[in-house]
Enzyme design. Structure first.
Site, short mmCIF file in Angstrom:
data_model
loop_
_atom_site.label_atom_id
_atom_site.label_comp_id
_atom_site.label_asym_id
_atom_site.label_seq_id
_atom_site.Cartn_x
_atom_site.Cartn_y
_atom_site.Cartn_z
CG ASP A 181 -7.93 14.79 17.88
OD1 ASP A 181 -7.16 15.39 18.11
OD2 ASP A 181 -8.81 14.98 17.27
CG MET A 196 4.20 -6.33 3.79
SD MET A 196 4.71 -6.07 2.26
CE MET A 196 6.16 -5.20 2.23
CB CYS A 197 -2.57 -4.99 5.68
SG CYS A 197 -2.18 -5.15 6.98
CG HIS A 198 -3.77 -9.37 0.77
ND1 HIS A 198 -2.84 -10.00 2.04
CD2 HIS A 198 -3.44 -9.92 -0.12
CE1 HIS A 198 -2.07 -10.67 1.31
NE2 HIS A 198 -2.13 -10.70 0.18
CG MET A 253 -2.29 -7.00 10.43
SD MET A 253 -1.35 -6.70 12.03
CE MET A 253 -0.92 -4.99 11.99
CD GLU A 254 -7.49 -6.26 7.96
OE1 GLU A 254 -6.96 -5.86 6.60
OE2 GLU A 254 -7.00 -7.04 9.06
#
Length: 158
Positions: free
Chosen positions: A128, A76-78, A113-114
């Site tokens: 990793d 749902m992120c733009h 969110m970013e």
């Protein structure tokens, strides 16, 4: 908590929030995560002795790339025209690495969110690159530290 969740339509199905009518403002977000590891692992990272290369340099680039691709990972992120992504690294001098991501945009929706994605992917990159010497690393405490701009205003974690 009286706020209504905005990612559901009238049929209670997920949808992307319409930001068409929102005003374009400067919005920033700062997020942080930590990675606990063996003291020897942190020493290898800080002294650039990991065989795969400069762990923090690679993690920085991975975090920047992740911030730019957040809309491809979180449904749902733009998609945003991000204007700034910066990651910083600090350690406790023993066994913990802290990763902080700051993201900015001039737009109609925020960049929390970013920022969270940036520090999370940077942490996964550290894992990793170091898993050959330390499979017991723990990524935790991923959180929003601060956000500015937009209708909901200024938030600072206490």
């Amino acid at each position: 908590m009286d706020q209504k969740l905005t990612h559901f339509n009238e049929e209670n199905r997920a949808h992307m929030v319409d930001v068409t009518e929102k005003s374009e403002t400067k919005r920033t977000a700062i997020a942080q995560t930590t990675i606990q590891m063996k003291e020897e692992t942190l020493s290898l990272i800080l002294n650039q002795k990991v065989k795969k290369g400069d762990v923090l340099a690679v993690a920085q680039v991975a975090g920047i790339m992740a911030a730019k691709k957040t809309h491809e990972l979180i449904p749902m992120c733009h998609p945003l025209m991000i204007t700034k992504v910066d990651l910083s690294f600090a350690d406790n001098g023993k066994d913990t690495l802290m990763i902080t991501a700051e993201v900015a945009v001039k737009g109609q929706t925020g960049v929390e969110m970013e920022a969270l994605t940036a520090c999370s992917v940077a942490a996964l990159t550290v894992y990793d690159m170091c898993k050959a010497v330390d499979k017991e690393m723990v990524i935790s405490q991923t959180m929003l530290i601060e956000k500015k701009g937009g209708k909901s205003g200024h938030f600072i974690r206490e």
